[in-house]
Design an enzyme around this catalytic site. Structure first.
Site, PDB file in Angstrom:
ATOM      1  N   ASP A  14     -54.295 -20.813  53.266  1.00  0.00           N
ATOM      2  CA  ASP A  14     -55.562 -20.089  53.306  1.00  0.00           C
ATOM      3  C   ASP A  14     -55.718 -19.356  54.638  1.00  0.00           C
ATOM      4  O   ASP A  14     -55.419 -19.909  55.697  1.00  0.00           O
ATOM      5  CB  ASP A  14     -56.696 -21.122  53.134  1.00  0.00           C
ATOM      6  CG  ASP A  14     -58.057 -20.483  52.963  1.00  0.00           C
ATOM      7  OD1 ASP A  14     -58.270 -19.826  51.932  1.00  0.00           O
ATOM      8  OD2 ASP A  14     -58.911 -20.656  53.854  1.00  0.00           O
TER       9      ASP A  14
ATOM     10  N   GLU B 265     -51.855 -16.420  52.248  1.00  0.00           N
ATOM     11  CA  GLU B 265     -52.975 -15.526  51.990  1.00  0.00           C
ATOM     12  C   GLU B 265     -53.174 -14.730  53.268  1.00  0.00           C
ATOM     13  O   GLU B 265     -53.684 -15.254  54.256  1.00  0.00           O
ATOM     14  CB  GLU B 265     -54.259 -16.292  51.665  1.00  0.00           C
ATOM     15  CG  GLU B 265     -55.384 -15.335  51.304  1.00  0.00           C
ATOM     16  CD  GLU B 265     -56.799 -15.808  51.646  1.00  0.00           C
ATOM     17  OE1 GLU B 265     -57.736 -15.299  51.039  1.00  0.00           O
ATOM     18  OE2 GLU B 265     -56.957 -16.656  52.529  1.00  0.00           O
TER      19      GLU B 265
HETATM   20  C1  GLC Z   1     -59.972 -17.764  51.741  1.00  0.00           C
HETATM   21  C2  GLC Z   1     -60.353 -18.415  50.436  1.00  0.00           C
HETATM   22  C3  GLC Z   1     -61.827 -18.247  50.235  1.00  0.00           C
HETATM   23  C4  GLC Z   1     -62.540 -18.929  51.373  1.00  0.00           C
HETATM   24  C5  GLC Z   1     -62.056 -18.404  52.723  1.00  0.00           C
HETATM   25  C6  GLC Z   1     -62.491 -19.294  53.833  1.00  0.00           C
HETATM   26  O1  GLC Z   1     -60.163 -16.394  51.734  1.00  0.00           O
HETATM   27  O2  GLC Z   1     -59.593 -17.888  49.395  1.00  0.00           O
HETATM   28  O3  GLC Z   1     -62.243 -18.769  49.013  1.00  0.00           O
HETATM   29  O4  GLC Z   1     -63.909 -18.708  51.274  1.00  0.00           O
HETATM   30  O5  GLC Z   1     -60.661 -18.371  52.780  1.00  0.00           O
HETATM   31  O6  GLC Z   1     -61.774 -20.500  53.791  1.00  0.00           O
END
Ligand code: GLC
Ligand code: CA
Length: 535
Positions: free
Chosen positions: A201, A275
């Site tokens: 994440d 991500e």
């Molecule tokens: C990422 C996750 C999202 C979350 C953010 C903070 O973007 O996919 O759902 O709110 O991180 O952790």
């Protein structure tokens, strides 16, 4: 012959645990609920599941606010349930990817609780970003949270702590080696429990620079990072390149260390997918250099218009950029942070695009419910739970629409998802999308996905690169058709609102909405549809 690692061209099914299946009637999906429905996932034809966070959490941000990364939140079950889930998945031949959240903890994590009690300058505070207020009492800089409002919150003794997201999600200080040590412990913990990989994440966010400097356009910057904002791509991209807390060089050092940890498990073939929202696109490839992570999400398809030139550019660029580092691309049309693809581009278009990307090299990600063609749930403001809704005082509606639980069976909402009251309401009109209904309908989205994923395995996985085709009537970038050949399969998508006749050899394998043989030997591809032909 060396077998390709399992993740290379895997199809990966993202489960948002709270919305999948509720086993105990409290209205929220849970781990036993997932375990009891893994046969459904297996029948879909995917290779792996990715589970959004299920760790101990006050759930201020859908579990992405982690209070104990090495335990299961009671709302989802317990560690034995996690073990059971993993073991049933493995017995079905499904790999399991856990979601790890290294950018921040929940403010309920014991580290943060200790930091609050500790003094300024203490080792407890050094795990986060605590700074004194400016002489005029304002926060250390002007950064704005991605969920709206300031990215600083003040504590009792006057210091501020940094949170790029909700105030309940204090950012960790990755310059402190204790932080990495703790995350490596967490990685090993889950690997030892049986998981096969990680989704990382906010992988681009761990390292912050210039924390004591103001940004010239903080509001612009936080707008650029919002998914729901229509912003000229040039403006958005220019802003993204100035983000002092994203995509800094230092993050790569972290992933090099982690890669060694993953590789130390040898045959287990532990993988990780980042991500990372970065710009320019070439920066994404740095995350998948040979000594870093295995995959990085390509988010372009989450926002791309259903237009041939746009899709051609996005797909072609991603394949080529990944080639430069010997990696394969990833394809995602929906996730828990974005509007569902069927709502964004249309139901027929979503089916067509899914079929188009299932033929491409690399990994395809499917967000649970996408296979049913689910649209976004229509919610009243009083139903909403996303912190971005609250932090922007309702200006941003937030991401709950994509998180409405799945309809399984029966005639009335909540369609078997729960025997209680679902945590977000399911509309009665979702009956047509229920798993039970779609199983019975050969024209359903579910049938299309199942058929396509079988064919993807048979013909596409491992079949090498694609070759773009000049359509007989138009160039590759024609407004109407986009076509490629991979191995012995030709994939043709008609993006126009009219049916298109085209000359294509081969027998029909699968079509998102039927194909007609024309008298002149041509095939007629219906409007807004995609078809695979086998030579
Ligand atoms: C990422 C996750 C999202 C979350 C953010 C903070 O973007 O996919 O759902 O709110 O991180 O952790
Ligand atoms: Ca439950």
């Amino acid at each position: 012959m060396n077998k390709a690692p399992w993740w290379k061209e895997a199809t990966i099914y993202q489960i948002y645990p709270r919305s999948f299946f509720d086993s105990n009637g409290d209205g929220e999906g849970d781990l036993p609920g997932i375990t009891s429905h893994l046969d459904y996932v297996k029948q879909l034809g995917v290779d792996a599941i990715w589970l959004s966070p299920f760790y101990t959490s006050p759930n201020k941000d859908g579990g992405y606010d982690v209070a104990d990364p090495r335990d299961v939140d009671p709302r989802f079950g317990n560690l034995d349930d996690a073990k059971q889930l993993i073991s049933v998945a493995h017995s079905l031949g499904l790999r399991v990817i856990a979601d790890i959240v290294p950018n921040h903890f929940s403010d309920q994590h014991h580290w943060f609780q200790e930091a609050l009690k500790a003094e300024k300058g203490s080792p407890e505070r050094a795990r986060f970003h605590f700074y004194d207020a400016n002489p005029d009492g304002t926060p250390p800089n002007n950064w704005i949270s991605l969920f709206g409002g300031p990215s600083w919150t003040q504590v009792e003794d006057g210091q501020f702590y940094l949170h790029l997201f909700d105030s309940s999600q204090p950012d960790l200080n990755w310059e402190n080696p204790e932080v990495n040590d703790d995350f490596e412990k967490t990685l090993r913990f889950w690997i030892d429990l049986g998981v096969d990989g990680f989704r990382i994440d906010v992988a681009h966010g761990l390292v912050k620079e210039d924390v004591l400097k103001n940004h010239p356009d903080p509001q612009g910057l936080s707008n650029a990072l919002r998914l729901d904002v229509d912003m000229e791509p040039e403006i958005r991209n220019a802003l993204l390149q100035t983000v002092p807390y994203f995509d800094r060089q230092g993050v790569h050092e972290i992933y090099r260390k982690w890669r060694k940890l993953f590789d130390s498990y040898g045959d287990r073939e532990i993988m990780a997918v980042a991500e990372a929202w970065v710009h320019p696109p070439v920066n994404a490839t740095r995350y998948v250099r040979a000594d870093e992570l295995h995959q990085v999400f390509n988010f372009d398809l989450l926002t791309a218009e259903f237009q041939s030139d746009v899709l051609f550019d996005v797909i072609d660029r991603s394949i080529k950029l990944n080639e430069t580092v010997n990696a394969l691309p990833t394809w995602a049309l929906s996730n828990h942070d974005s509007p569902r693809v069927a709502s964004r581009i249309g139901a027929e278009e979503a089916r067509a695009l899914a079929l188009f990307v299932f033929g491409l090299p690399g990994s395809a990600y499917i967000f649970a419910g996408q296979e049913l063609g689910l649209p976004d749930g229509v919610l009243a403001d009083s139903d909403r739970q996303d912190p971005s809704f609250f932090r922007t005082k309702g200006e941003i509606k937030g991401r709950d629409g994509a998180r409405v639980p799945l309809p399984w069976n029966g005639d009335t909402a909540p369609f078997g998802f729960t025997t209680g009251k679902p945590w977000l309401p399911i509309a009665q009109s979702w009956k047509e999308f229920s798993v039970e209904n779609e199983k019975l309908d050969p024209k359903s989205s579910l049938h299309l996905y199942r058929t396509a994923l079988v064919l993807r395995k048979q013909h596409m996985q491992g079949a090498g690169n694609i070759q773009w085709l000049e359509s007989p009537m138009h160039g590759v970038q024609s407004k109407s058709l986009l076509a490629y050949r991979r191995g012995s399969v030709t994939v043709v998508m008609n993006l126009s609102v009219e049916p298109q006749a085209c000359e294509v050899e081969g027998k029909l394998l699968v079509a998102s909405s039927g194909v007609v043989d024309a008298h002149n030997g041509k095939k007629v591809i219906p409007a807004r549809s995609c078809t695979w032909f086998l030579a």
